[in-house]
Design a protein around this motif. Structure first.
Motif, PDB file in Angstrom:
ATOM      1  N   THR A   1       0.540   8.325 -26.532  1.00  0.00           N
ATOM      2  CA  THR A   1       1.546   9.388 -26.507  1.00  0.00           C
ATOM      3  C   THR A   1       2.709   9.025 -27.424  1.00  0.00           C
ATOM      4  O   THR A   1       3.232   9.881 -28.159  1.00  0.00           O
ATOM      5  CB  THR A   1       2.051   9.626 -25.075  1.00  0.00           C
ATOM      6  OG1 THR A   1       0.947   9.904 -24.220  1.00  0.00           O
ATOM      7  CG2 THR A   1       3.005  10.813 -25.038  1.00  0.00           C
ATOM      8  N   GLY A   2       3.110   7.755 -27.404  1.00  0.00           N
ATOM      9  CA  GLY A   2       4.138   7.304 -28.340  1.00  0.00           C
ATOM     10  C   GLY A   2       3.693   7.429 -29.781  1.00  0.00           C
ATOM     11  O   GLY A   2       4.506   7.718 -30.673  1.00  0.00           O
ATOM     12  N   LEU A   3       2.408   7.227 -30.027  1.00  0.00           N
ATOM     13  CA  LEU A   3       1.869   7.359 -31.383  1.00  0.00           C
ATOM     14  C   LEU A   3       2.040   8.788 -31.891  1.00  0.00           C
ATOM     15  O   LEU A   3       2.403   9.002 -33.059  1.00  0.00           O
ATOM     16  CB  LEU A   3       0.397   6.958 -31.394  1.00  0.00           C
ATOM     17  CG  LEU A   3      -0.369   7.110 -32.706  1.00  0.00           C
ATOM     18  CD1 LEU A   3       0.232   6.229 -33.792  1.00  0.00           C
ATOM     19  CD2 LEU A   3      -1.848   6.765 -32.497  1.00  0.00           C
ATOM     20  N   PHE A   4       1.775   9.765 -31.032  1.00  0.00           N
ATOM     21  CA  PHE A   4       1.981  11.158 -31.442  1.00  0.00           C
ATOM     22  C   PHE A   4       3.438  11.396 -31.822  1.00  0.00           C
ATOM     23  O   PHE A   4       3.733  12.084 -32.810  1.00  0.00           O
ATOM     24  CB  PHE A   4       1.557  12.109 -30.323  1.00  0.00           C
ATOM     25  CG  PHE A   4       0.076  12.137 -30.075  1.00  0.00           C
ATOM     26  CD1 PHE A   4      -0.798  12.460 -31.097  1.00  0.00           C
ATOM     27  CD2 PHE A   4      -0.444  11.851 -28.822  1.00  0.00           C
ATOM     28  CE1 PHE A   4      -2.175  12.493 -30.878  1.00  0.00           C
ATOM     29  CE2 PHE A   4      -1.809  11.879 -28.594  1.00  0.00           C
ATOM     30  CZ  PHE A   4      -2.675  12.200 -29.619  1.00  0.00           C
ATOM     31  N   ALA A   5       4.354  10.830 -31.045  1.00  0.00           N
ATOM     32  CA  ALA A   5       5.777  10.983 -31.357  1.00  0.00           C
ATOM     33  C   ALA A   5       6.135  10.287 -32.658  1.00  0.00           C
ATOM     34  O   ALA A   5       6.923  10.800 -33.463  1.00  0.00           O
ATOM     35  CB  ALA A   5       6.622  10.435 -30.207  1.00  0.00           C
ATOM     36  N   ALA A   6       5.545   9.095 -32.886  1.00  0.00           N
ATOM     37  CA  ALA A   6       5.865   8.315 -34.084  1.00  0.00           C
ATOM     38  C   ALA A   6       5.411   9.005 -35.357  1.00  0.00           C
ATOM     39  O   ALA A   6       5.985   8.780 -36.435  1.00  0.00           O
ATOM     40  CB  ALA A   6       5.226   6.929 -33.990  1.00  0.00           C
TER      41      ALA A   6
ATOM     42  N   GLY B   1      -0.548  16.806 -23.580  1.00  0.00           N
ATOM     43  CA  GLY B   1       0.572  16.407 -22.740  1.00  0.00           C
ATOM     44  C   GLY B   1       1.821  16.150 -23.544  1.00  0.00           C
ATOM     45  O   GLY B   1       2.940  16.517 -23.118  1.00  0.00           O
ATOM     46  N   TYR B   2       1.661  15.545 -24.706  1.00  0.00           N
ATOM     47  CA  TYR B   2       2.817  15.303 -25.574  1.00  0.00           C
ATOM     48  C   TYR B   2       3.438  16.616 -26.030  1.00  0.00           C
ATOM     49  O   TYR B   2       4.672  16.780 -26.016  1.00  0.00           O
ATOM     50  CB  TYR B   2       2.396  14.467 -26.787  1.00  0.00           C
ATOM     51  CG  TYR B   2       3.438  14.460 -27.879  1.00  0.00           C
ATOM     52  CD1 TYR B   2       4.616  13.726 -27.736  1.00  0.00           C
ATOM     53  CD2 TYR B   2       3.269  15.220 -29.039  1.00  0.00           C
ATOM     54  CE1 TYR B   2       5.595  13.747 -28.724  1.00  0.00           C
ATOM     55  CE2 TYR B   2       4.235  15.241 -30.027  1.00  0.00           C
ATOM     56  CZ  TYR B   2       5.395  14.494 -29.866  1.00  0.00           C
ATOM     57  OH  TYR B   2       6.373  14.521 -30.837  1.00  0.00           O
ATOM     58  N   LEU B   3       2.616  17.561 -26.421  1.00  0.00           N
ATOM     59  CA  LEU B   3       3.135  18.860 -26.880  1.00  0.00           C
ATOM     60  C   LEU B   3       3.849  19.596 -25.752  1.00  0.00           C
ATOM     61  O   LEU B   3       4.891  20.228 -25.965  1.00  0.00           O
ATOM     62  CB  LEU B   3       2.002  19.709 -27.441  1.00  0.00           C
ATOM     63  CG  LEU B   3       1.355  19.207 -28.738  1.00  0.00           C
ATOM     64  CD1 LEU B   3       0.195  20.116 -29.128  1.00  0.00           C
ATOM     65  CD2 LEU B   3       2.375  19.135 -29.868  1.00  0.00           C
ATOM     66  N   ASP B   4       3.291  19.516 -24.550  1.00  0.00           N
ATOM     67  CA  ASP B   4       3.946  20.158 -23.411  1.00  0.00           C
ATOM     68  C   ASP B   4       5.331  19.567 -23.177  1.00  0.00           C
ATOM     69  O   ASP B   4       6.301  20.285 -22.907  1.00  0.00           O
ATOM     70  CB  ASP B   4       3.102  19.989 -22.148  1.00  0.00           C
ATOM     71  CG  ASP B   4       1.921  20.946 -22.104  1.00  0.00           C
ATOM     72  OD1 ASP B   4       1.944  21.951 -22.831  1.00  0.00           O
ATOM     73  OD2 ASP B   4       0.964  20.675 -21.350  1.00  0.00           O
TER      74      ASP B   4
ATOM     75  N   GLU C   1       4.681  22.069 -31.680  1.00  0.00           N
ATOM     76  CA  GLU C   1       3.484  22.830 -32.024  1.00  0.00           C
ATOM     77  C   GLU C   1       2.430  21.888 -32.588  1.00  0.00           C
ATOM     78  O   GLU C   1       2.765  20.871 -33.202  1.00  0.00           O
ATOM     79  CB  GLU C   1       3.815  23.903 -33.062  1.00  0.00           C
ATOM     80  CG  GLU C   1       4.781  24.975 -32.568  1.00  0.00           C
ATOM     81  CD  GLU C   1       4.158  25.845 -31.496  1.00  0.00           C
ATOM     82  OE1 GLU C   1       2.912  25.995 -31.507  1.00  0.00           O
ATOM     83  OE2 GLU C   1       4.912  26.379 -30.656  1.00  0.00           O
ATOM     84  N   PRO C   2       1.155  22.196 -32.398  1.00  0.00           N
ATOM     85  CA  PRO C   2       0.102  21.355 -32.975  1.00  0.00           C
ATOM     86  C   PRO C   2       0.257  21.259 -34.492  1.00  0.00           C
ATOM     87  O   PRO C   2       0.678  22.220 -35.147  1.00  0.00           O
ATOM     88  CB  PRO C   2      -1.188  22.079 -32.595  1.00  0.00           C
ATOM     89  CG  PRO C   2      -0.819  22.941 -31.430  1.00  0.00           C
ATOM     90  CD  PRO C   2       0.608  23.335 -31.638  1.00  0.00           C
TER      91      PRO C   2
END
Length: 299
Positions: A38-43, A173-176, A181-182
């Motif tokens: 999840t942190g990777l998506f944010a990074a 979950g990260y987007l929520d 947006e994707p």
């Protein structure tokens, strides 16, 4: 007799959990996986607001723990004949648990996953799609022997959608949580994570002297070819992460830290070890997840 069997089911399932999915290390792995990816998506998200784990991340960690247990059960069913020869101590191979018991576990586990994610039904749907796909692939293998268990590359391709779907669950979950947006960054993050896991797949089966009938990529690629691929994948994973990271420049170097583990393992293997150090692939993945979490927290 029926009552005796019913009373014995929890005992047999407990044996499976202790032998194939020990709670403490498995929970630590699941927590790092969920929080790290999840942190990777944010990074990697160029438009991300500051990210911090929340209650949703904790639910995702519990979900990953249960999901990995069910994946382990399905894998043990698929590999039963092989494990009876090469891993006879595994609970299913040793007879400590039965295939029917694991079917009950999968049904109950799926219900738990639905309850955990009841507030976001579409995320629960991703998990059900993953479990359905994995169960279907194993049913085809058990019924028709396709793909052949000895065809590791084809088997790897067939099994790939399962971890990808789990990563997509975490992305949802990260987007929520972020309200984003994707975007392409989500696909890049999945590629980074899949490449890192690829190292564990190839390094974990690397041996100089395979036993008769042992499944290893060495039989196709040779020792040098397998080792080269096992070392190329984590380098590619780190390179993509460094190139696409939105974290502050100094922090991006954290992405390189996990490479110390495969480098040390390669040095040990080059000195004459018969097999790649068994703890190294798992340690590398844990460090990857930890580095993803650090990078995500710097946003």
């Amino acid at each position: 007799m029926r009552a005796t069997l019913d009373r014995g089911l929890p005992v047999r399932l407990a044996r499976f959990v202790r032998g194939s999915h020990p709670p403490v290390p498995s929970l630590a792995f699941a927590v790092l996986w969920a929080y790290g990816v999840t942190g990777l998506f944010a990074a990697l998200d160029p438009g991300a607001p500051p990210w911090r784990p929340g209650a949703g991340t904790a639910v995702a960690a519990a979900t990953v723990f249960v999901d990995l247990m069910l994946m382990r059960a399905l894998d043990d069913v698929r590999d039963l004949d092989y494990d009876r020869r090469f891993n006879p101590g595994r609970p299913l191979a040793s007879g400590a648990v039965r295939t029917g018991d694991l079917a009950v576990l999968c049904v109950a586990g799926a219900a738990v996953l639905l309850l955990l994610n009841a507030a976001r039904p579409w995320r629960a749907g991703i998990l059900l799609a993953q479990l359905g796909y994995a169960a279907g692939a194993i049913a085809v293998h058990r019924r028709w022997g396709r793909p052949s268990a000895d065809d590791l590359f084809r088997g790897l391709l067939v099994s790939l959608p399962a971890p990808v779907l789990l990563h997509l669950y975490l992305y949802a979950g990260y987007l929520d949580a972020s309200g984003g947006e994707p975007g392409v960054h989500g696909a890049v993050a999945v590629v980074v994570a899949v490449l890192a896991a690829g190292h564990a797949e190839f390094a974990g089966k690397l041996t100089r002297r395979p036993r008769a009938g042992e499944r290893t990529y060495v039989t196709t690629l040779g020792v040098k070819g397998t080792a080269a691929l096992a070392l190329t994948l984590p380098v590619l994973s780190a390179a993509v992460l460094v190139a696409c990271s939105q974290a502050p420049a100094g922090w991006t170097l954290v992405a390189l830290a996990p490479l110390a583990v495969p480098a040390a393992a390669a040095r040990s293997f080059a000195r004459g070890r018969t097999r790649w150090p068994s703890a190294a692939p798992g340690a590398y993945l844990l460090l990857c997840f930890a580095s993803y979490l650090v990078l995500g927290l710097t946003r």
